[in-house]
Design an enzyme around this catalytic site. Structure first.
Site, mmCIF file in Angstrom:
data_model
loop_
_atom_site.group_PDB
_atom_site.id
_atom_site.type_symbol
_atom_site.label_atom_id
_atom_site.label_comp_id
_atom_site.label_asym_id
_atom_site.label_seq_id
_atom_site.Cartn_x
_atom_site.Cartn_y
_atom_site.Cartn_z
ATOM 1 N N ALA A 51 0.804 -1.238 0.000
ATOM 2 C CA ALA A 51 0.000 0.000 0.000
ATOM 3 C C ALA A 51 0.831 1.279 0.000
ATOM 4 C CB ALA A 51 -0.997 0.040 1.152
ATOM 5 N N ALA A 52 2.148 1.179 -0.162
ATOM 6 C CA ALA A 52 2.951 2.402 -0.232
ATOM 7 C C ALA A 52 2.554 3.245 -1.441
ATOM 8 C CB ALA A 52 4.432 2.062 -0.285
ATOM 9 N N GLY A 53 2.375 2.588 -2.590
ATOM 10 C CA GLY A 53 1.952 3.310 -3.785
ATOM 11 C C GLY A 53 0.575 3.903 -3.637
ATOM 12 N N ASP A 54 -0.340 3.160 -3.008
ATOM 13 C CA ASP A 54 -1.689 3.676 -2.783
ATOM 14 C C ASP A 54 -1.664 4.876 -1.847
ATOM 15 O OD1 ASP A 54 -2.712 1.627 -4.365
ATOM 16 O OD2 ASP A 54 -2.995 0.293 -2.645
#
Length: 309
Positions: free
Chosen positions: A251-254
């Site tokens: 979820a880093a990109g999210d």
């Protein structure tokens, strides 16, 4: 209260196992722990935008199972508008099977479930949300025709349109690009979409410029620990990443996408919004899980104050 950011996309229940390493084909590994967490790229981005200062609405589908109710309750607890979240009878909610290894890398298998029922008509039914919003966010975990419809309507209504092309499995249709204000891929997605290798800053720049020339107004290529590249018609700029010790990159990109959208909705400049997104993503990788790892506005502001000290 009208939403500033509308997220059109997926909701998944994440079933997360930790193991010393990722299994090879045909191999069974002994895991170290297991947890069930709310996720899905659409829901993650909605939660990130909400925690980081935006008023948010979610457009998507959940199943008529216990996971679906948990996913809805989780969004409502974040103050996210869920009037356009449809429960699909006799259908399971989206599910993600995630393995995270000791070096914080992950492998993910997604079962679409109710996400496959998010149709263009369901997006049309919530046109009022789009008309009132400033920013529209899409990803690729729902049907392709629905993404196309959402991008087209966002452009027609004059909204800031963000596409996070994840998960990418093939090149985007050429006619999508002119609908996109900000295309935000990671390294592997940029390589797949452009057909070019992305293994250095120089090759990343070539891929980002290729995607912008395809028609996207602006491209932000996220590079993990190497930062982010911003490319528009006037040139390019590299934004180094904050230095942190990663625990879990899920979820880093999210988190980056949601934080970037939230900052834009507050009137921040592109450069400020990118740095804010990086600060939020950097905090997220220091924690386990998808939505549980996403920081709140006060945390990001405190971390930025600390880095400036």
């Amino acid at each position: 209260m009208q939403a500033q950011v509308v997220v059109i996309g997926s909701l998944n229940m994440d079933l997360v196992a930790r193991a010393p390493r990722l299994p090879r084909a045909g191999e069974t590994l002994a895991g170290e722990s297991f947890v069930t967490l709310p996720g899905g790229k659409g829901a993650n981005q909605a939660v990130a935008a909400a925690r980081l200062g935006a008023r948010v609405a979610m457009v998507g589908c959940i199943g008529d199972d216990a996971h679906g109710q948990q996913l809805r309750d989780g969004l409502l607890a974040e103050g996210i508008e869920c009037s356009a979240l449809t429960r699909i009878e006799r259908c399971s909610s989206g599910t993600a099977l995630i393995v995270v290894d000791d070096s914080s890398q992950n492998a993910i298998v997604i079962v679409a479930g109710a996400n496959a029922e998010l149709s263009p008509q369901r997006v049309s039914d919530c046109e009022g949300l789009l008309e009132a919003a400033q920013v529209v966010i899409c990803q690729l975990e729902v049907p392709t025709e629905t993404v196309a419809h959402a991008l087209e309507r966002g452009r027609a209504l004059g909204k800031t349109v963000i596409l996070n092309p994840a998960p990418a499995s093939e090149a985007l249709p050429a006619h999508w690009y002119p609908w996109i204000d900000y295309l935000i891929p990671n390294e592997s997605e940029a390589a797949l979409l452009s057909g070019l290798p992305v293994d250095s800053l120089e090759s990343a720049l070539a891929a980002a410029e290729h995607l912008r020339k395809a028609g996207a107004a602006k491209v932000i290529l996220t590079l993990g620990a190497r930062g982010a590249l911003f490319v528009d018609a006037d040139g390019h700029r590299h934004f180094p990443a904050p230095s942190v010790r990663a625990v879990d990159t899920t979820a880093a990109g999210d988190t980056f996408v949601g934080a970037f959208a939230a900052a834009l909705s507050r009137g921040c400049s592109e450069a400020r919004a990118i740095r804010f997104g990086q600060s939020a993503a950097a905090l997220s990788v220091t924690r386990a899980g998808a939505q549980p790892s996403i920081p709140y506005l006060a945390e990001v502001e405190a971390s930025e104050m600390g880095s400036d000290a």
